[in-house]
Design a protein around this motif. Structure first.
Motif, PDB file in Angstrom:
ATOM      1  N   ILE A  14       3.461 -80.356  14.847  1.00  0.00           N
ATOM      2  CA  ILE A  14       2.319 -79.662  13.847  1.00  0.00           C
ATOM      3  C   ILE A  14       2.780 -80.018  12.522  1.00  0.00           C
ATOM      4  N   VAL A  15       1.845 -80.569  11.809  1.00  0.00           N
ATOM      5  CA  VAL A  15       2.233 -80.872  10.399  1.00  0.00           C
ATOM      6  C   VAL A  15       1.795 -79.776   9.497  1.00  0.00           C
ATOM      7  N   VAL A  16       2.558 -79.545   8.697  1.00  0.00           N
ATOM      8  CA  VAL A  16       2.921 -78.108   7.720  1.00  0.00           C
ATOM      9  C   VAL A  16       2.759 -78.786   6.239  1.00  0.00           C
ATOM     10  N   GLU A  17       2.834 -77.628   5.326  1.00  0.00           N
ATOM     11  CA  GLU A  17       2.926 -78.040   3.884  1.00  0.00           C
ATOM     12  C   GLU A  17       4.330 -77.310   3.565  1.00  0.00           C
ATOM     13  N   SER A  18       4.557 -76.020   3.996  1.00  0.00           N
ATOM     14  CA  SER A  18       5.758 -75.491   3.627  1.00  0.00           C
ATOM     15  C   SER A  18       6.677 -75.381   4.991  1.00  0.00           C
ATOM     16  N   LEU A  19       7.474 -76.143   5.307  1.00  0.00           N
ATOM     17  CA  LEU A  19       8.219 -76.115   6.318  1.00  0.00           C
ATOM     18  C   LEU A  19       9.281 -74.911   6.418  1.00  0.00           C
ATOM     19  N   GLU A  70       7.789 -79.463  17.127  1.00  0.00           N
ATOM     20  CA  GLU A  70       8.291 -80.502  15.951  1.00  0.00           C
ATOM     21  C   GLU A  70       7.466 -80.333  14.780  1.00  0.00           C
ATOM     22  N   LEU A  71       8.173 -79.458  13.636  1.00  0.00           N
ATOM     23  CA  LEU A  71       7.171 -79.207  12.596  1.00  0.00           C
ATOM     24  C   LEU A  71       7.430 -80.339  11.497  1.00  0.00           C
ATOM     25  N   SER A  72       6.455 -80.861  10.973  1.00  0.00           N
ATOM     26  CA  SER A  72       6.663 -81.928  10.118  1.00  0.00           C
ATOM     27  C   SER A  72       5.956 -81.537   8.718  1.00  0.00           C
ATOM     28  N   ARG A  73       6.797 -81.980   7.720  1.00  0.00           N
ATOM     29  CA  ARG A  73       6.201 -82.184   6.247  1.00  0.00           C
ATOM     30  C   ARG A  73       6.192 -83.571   5.891  1.00  0.00           C
ATOM     31  N   PHE A  74       5.095 -84.020   5.722  1.00  0.00           N
ATOM     32  CA  PHE A  74       5.007 -85.334   5.131  1.00  0.00           C
ATOM     33  C   PHE A  74       4.924 -85.548   3.760  1.00  0.00           C
ATOM     34  N   ILE A  75       6.196 -86.146   3.332  1.00  0.00           N
ATOM     35  CA  ILE A  75       6.362 -86.501   1.665  1.00  0.00           C
ATOM     36  C   ILE A  75       5.625 -87.838   1.522  1.00  0.00           C
ATOM     37  N   PRO A  78       0.945 -89.153   2.038  1.00  0.00           N
ATOM     38  CA  PRO A  78       0.672 -87.717   1.958  1.00  0.00           C
ATOM     39  C   PRO A  78      -0.419 -87.516   3.096  1.00  0.00           C
ATOM     40  N   THR A  79      -0.739 -86.099   3.501  1.00  0.00           N
ATOM     41  CA  THR A  79      -1.644 -85.878   4.481  1.00  0.00           C
ATOM     42  C   THR A  79      -2.832 -86.289   3.933  1.00  0.00           C
ATOM     43  N   VAL A  80      -3.939 -86.755   4.949  1.00  0.00           N
ATOM     44  CA  VAL A  80      -5.262 -87.092   4.660  1.00  0.00           C
ATOM     45  C   VAL A  80      -6.386 -86.319   5.286  1.00  0.00           C
ATOM     46  N   ALA A  81      -5.904 -85.238   6.252  1.00  0.00           N
ATOM     47  CA  ALA A  81      -7.037 -84.337   6.723  1.00  0.00           C
ATOM     48  C   ALA A  81      -6.467 -82.849   7.004  1.00  0.00           C
ATOM     49  N   ASP A  82      -7.329 -82.170   7.265  1.00  0.00           N
ATOM     50  CA  ASP A  82      -6.767 -80.562   7.435  1.00  0.00           C
ATOM     51  C   ASP A  82      -7.901 -80.016   8.333  1.00  0.00           C
ATOM     52  N   HIS A  83      -7.245 -79.631   9.654  1.00  0.00           N
ATOM     53  CA  HIS A  83      -7.999 -79.269  10.739  1.00  0.00           C
ATOM     54  C   HIS A  83      -7.573 -77.714  10.797  1.00  0.00           C
ATOM     55  N   ARG A  84      -6.963 -77.051   9.964  1.00  0.00           N
ATOM     56  CA  ARG A  84      -6.282 -75.731  10.326  1.00  0.00           C
ATOM     57  C   ARG A  84      -7.530 -74.742  10.297  1.00  0.00           C
ATOM     58  N   GLY A 138      -2.627 -70.990   8.105  1.00  0.00           N
ATOM     59  CA  GLY A 138      -3.762 -70.997   8.881  1.00  0.00           C
ATOM     60  C   GLY A 138      -3.572 -71.605  10.310  1.00  0.00           C
ATOM     61  N   LEU A 139      -2.450 -71.998  10.928  1.00  0.00           N
ATOM     62  CA  LEU A 139      -2.173 -72.494  12.179  1.00  0.00           C
ATOM     63  C   LEU A 139      -2.679 -71.229  13.212  1.00  0.00           C
ATOM     64  N   LEU A 140      -3.303 -72.064  14.238  1.00  0.00           N
ATOM     65  CA  LEU A 140      -3.864 -71.033  15.369  1.00  0.00           C
ATOM     66  C   LEU A 140      -2.646 -71.066  16.330  1.00  0.00           C
ATOM     67  N   ILE A 141      -2.515 -69.708  16.784  1.00  0.00           N
ATOM     68  CA  ILE A 141      -1.122 -69.512  17.672  1.00  0.00           C
ATOM     69  C   ILE A 141      -2.223 -68.489  18.771  1.00  0.00           C
ATOM     70  N   GLY A 142      -1.714 -68.794  19.961  1.00  0.00           N
ATOM     71  CA  GLY A 142      -2.160 -67.755  21.001  1.00  0.00           C
ATOM     72  C   GLY A 142      -0.700 -67.052  21.412  1.00  0.00           C
ATOM     73  N   LEU A 143      -1.067 -65.706  21.654  1.00  0.00           N
ATOM     74  CA  LEU A 143      -0.048 -64.735  22.420  1.00  0.00           C
ATOM     75  C   LEU A 143      -0.626 -64.161  23.770  1.00  0.00           C
ATOM     76  N   ALA A 144       0.190 -64.264  24.747  1.00  0.00           N
ATOM     77  CA  ALA A 144       0.075 -63.681  26.067  1.00  0.00           C
ATOM     78  C   ALA A 144       1.044 -62.721  26.589  1.00  0.00           C
ATOM     79  N   GLU A 145       0.832 -61.473  26.795  1.00  0.00           N
ATOM     80  CA  GLU A 145       1.766 -60.875  27.343  1.00  0.00           C
ATOM     81  C   GLU A 145       1.400 -60.519  29.104  1.00  0.00           C
TER      82      GLU A 145
END
Length: 150
Positions: A14-19, A70-75, A78-84, A138-145
């Motif tokens: 997952i690519v993020v801005e704020s690691l 694996e969380l990644s912050r590209f220095i 730069p990132t080129v698209a945003d699907h969040r 804005g990351l989409l997370i699913g939770l299941a109990e």
């Protein structure tokens, strides 16, 4: 010659801005920070096709040791698209689903990250209570109990 045997799914990236913020969120969810460091140079760019790159990564692992993010912050580059903000029916990779012991307690702990339910918490038969939420960035997370004997 026989088919190569798949050993395991190693991780989801997952690519993020704020690691720091996203690492804190996943620690609160129950993952452990396995390691953090820089991936850079020509060799890395040959794998990704991006050329010379500099990426700060954090590897998160579930308590059983089998699943990793694996969380990644590209220095650079730069990132080129945003699907969040893509809706749940968008093409491509969408979300990560986690099984949790207590959905209500987990949601309460994650509120400090300004999470938002996408829809509502629902029960699927006698099997699961489920929800989707938007976490940091804005990351989409699913939770299941799991319910009953699951």
């Amino acid at each position: 010659m026989g088919k190569s045997k798949l050993l395991r799914m190693d991780n989801i990236g997952i690519v993020v801005e704020s690691l720091d913020e996203v690492v804190s969120f996943f620690i609160e969810l129950g993952l452990t920070l396995e390691g953090r460091g820089m991936v850079e140079g020509e060799w890395a760019g040959r794998v990704t096709g991006l050329g010379s790159q500099r990426v700060e990564i954090a590897m998160m692992v579930t308590h059983d040791g089998y699943s990793r993010l694996e969380l990644s912050r590209f220095i650079t580059p730069p990132t080129v698209a945003d699907h969040r903000n893509a809706p749940v029916n968008a093409l491509g990779y969408l979300r990560v689903m986690f099984a949790v012991e207590d959905l209500d307690e987990t949601l309460a702990r994650l509120r400090k990250f300004d999470t938002q339910l996408v829809g509502e918490v629902v029960q699927y038969e006698d099997s699961y209570r489920l929800c989707y939420l938007r976490g940091p960035e804005g990351l989409l997370i699913g939770l299941a109990e799991p319910l009953g004997t699951n």
